[in-house]
Scaffold this motif. Sequence first.
Motif, PDB file in Angstrom:
ATOM      1  N   ARG A  31       1.304  -0.779   0.130  1.00 17.77           N
ATOM      2  CA  ARG A  31      -0.388  -0.315  -0.177  1.00 17.77           C
ATOM      3  C   ARG A  31       1.019   1.266  -0.251  1.00 17.77           C
ATOM      4  NH1 ARG A  31      -2.112   3.504   3.598  1.00 17.77           N
ATOM      5  NH2 ARG A  31      -1.066   3.000   4.824  1.00 17.77           N
ATOM      6  N   VAL A  32       1.820   0.970   0.711  1.00 18.95           N
ATOM      7  CA  VAL A  32       2.996   2.646   1.033  1.00 18.95           C
ATOM      8  C   VAL A  32       3.737   2.609  -0.027  1.00 18.95           C
ATOM      9  CG1 VAL A  32       5.198   3.560   2.016  1.00 18.95           C
ATOM     10  CG2 VAL A  32       3.444   2.544   3.297  1.00 18.95           C
ATOM     11  N   SER A  33       3.999   1.901  -1.393  1.00 20.60           N
ATOM     12  CA  SER A  33       4.484   1.699  -2.608  1.00 20.60           C
ATOM     13  C   SER A  33       4.486   2.441  -3.368  1.00 20.60           C
ATOM     14  CB  SER A  33       5.041   0.535  -2.652  1.00 20.60           C
ATOM     15  OG  SER A  33       4.021  -0.621  -2.807  1.00 20.60           O
ATOM     16  N   THR A  34       2.601   2.336  -2.775  1.00 21.84           N
ATOM     17  CA  THR A  34       1.811   3.158  -4.286  1.00 21.84           C
ATOM     18  C   THR A  34       1.529   4.337  -3.816  1.00 21.84           C
ATOM     19  OG1 THR A  34       0.051   2.338  -3.044  1.00 21.84           O
ATOM     20  CG2 THR A  34       0.253   0.999  -4.810  1.00 21.84           C
ATOM     21  N   TYR A  35       2.006   5.244  -2.901  1.00 21.65           N
ATOM     22  CA  TYR A  35       2.160   6.565  -2.942  1.00 21.65           C
ATOM     23  C   TYR A  35       3.803   7.649  -3.438  1.00 21.65           C
ATOM     24  CZ  TYR A  35      -2.904   5.994  -1.531  1.00 21.65           C
ATOM     25  OH  TYR A  35      -4.050   5.341  -0.470  1.00 21.65           O
ATOM     26  N   GLU A  36       3.476   8.832  -3.556  1.00 22.95           N
ATOM     27  CA  GLU A  36       4.258   9.086  -3.448  1.00 22.95           C
ATOM     28  C   GLU A  36       4.352   9.657  -2.117  1.00 22.95           C
ATOM     29  OE1 GLU A  36       7.816  11.119  -4.562  1.00 22.95           O
ATOM     30  OE2 GLU A  36       6.535  10.265  -5.977  1.00 22.95           O
ATOM     31  N   TRP A  37       5.916   9.043  -1.079  1.00 19.58           N
ATOM     32  CA  TRP A  37       5.667   8.856   0.476  1.00 19.58           C
ATOM     33  C   TRP A  37       6.606  10.148   0.395  1.00 19.58           C
ATOM     34  CZ3 TRP A  37       2.875   7.068   3.643  1.00 19.58           C
ATOM     35  CH2 TRP A  37       3.675   7.220   5.177  1.00 19.58           C
ATOM     36  N   PHE A  53       6.936   1.483  -9.353  1.00 17.37           N
ATOM     37  CA  PHE A  53       7.655   0.220  -9.833  1.00 17.37           C
ATOM     38  C   PHE A  53       8.839   0.571 -10.868  1.00 17.37           C
ATOM     39  CE2 PHE A  53       5.108  -1.737  -6.380  1.00 17.37           C
ATOM     40  CZ  PHE A  53       5.616  -1.517  -5.445  1.00 17.37           C
ATOM     41  N   ARG A  54       7.447   1.285 -12.226  1.00 15.30           N
ATOM     42  CA  ARG A  54       8.236   1.887 -13.267  1.00 15.30           C
ATOM     43  C   ARG A  54       9.443   2.722 -13.340  1.00 15.30           C
ATOM     44  NH1 ARG A  54       4.487   5.127 -15.049  1.00 15.30           N
ATOM     45  NH2 ARG A  54       2.741   3.559 -15.464  1.00 15.30           N
TER      46      ARG A  54
END
Length: 75
Positions: A31-37, A53-54
């Motif tokens: 979930r966190v990896s899909t946000y611009e943290w 990921f891209r």
Amino acid sequence: MKTSRFPLMIIIPVLAWFIIFFFYPFINSIRVSTYEWNIIDPVGSPFVGLSNFRELFQDRVFITSLWNTIKFVIL
């Protein structure tokens, strides 16, 4: 036929341990990896989907380290 509760007494703590220490962190990391943290303002982090990921798989240093890790694990 009477069933024993002993198997449940063994399985429930193991299942709880698995959920707390494996399943929840795994799902949360996806979930966190899909946000611009942003560590300063984590609430205002925009959803970016799979673009992280891209970007990761276009980085030459990451690809090299990934292949080195795969070679190390196999050999």
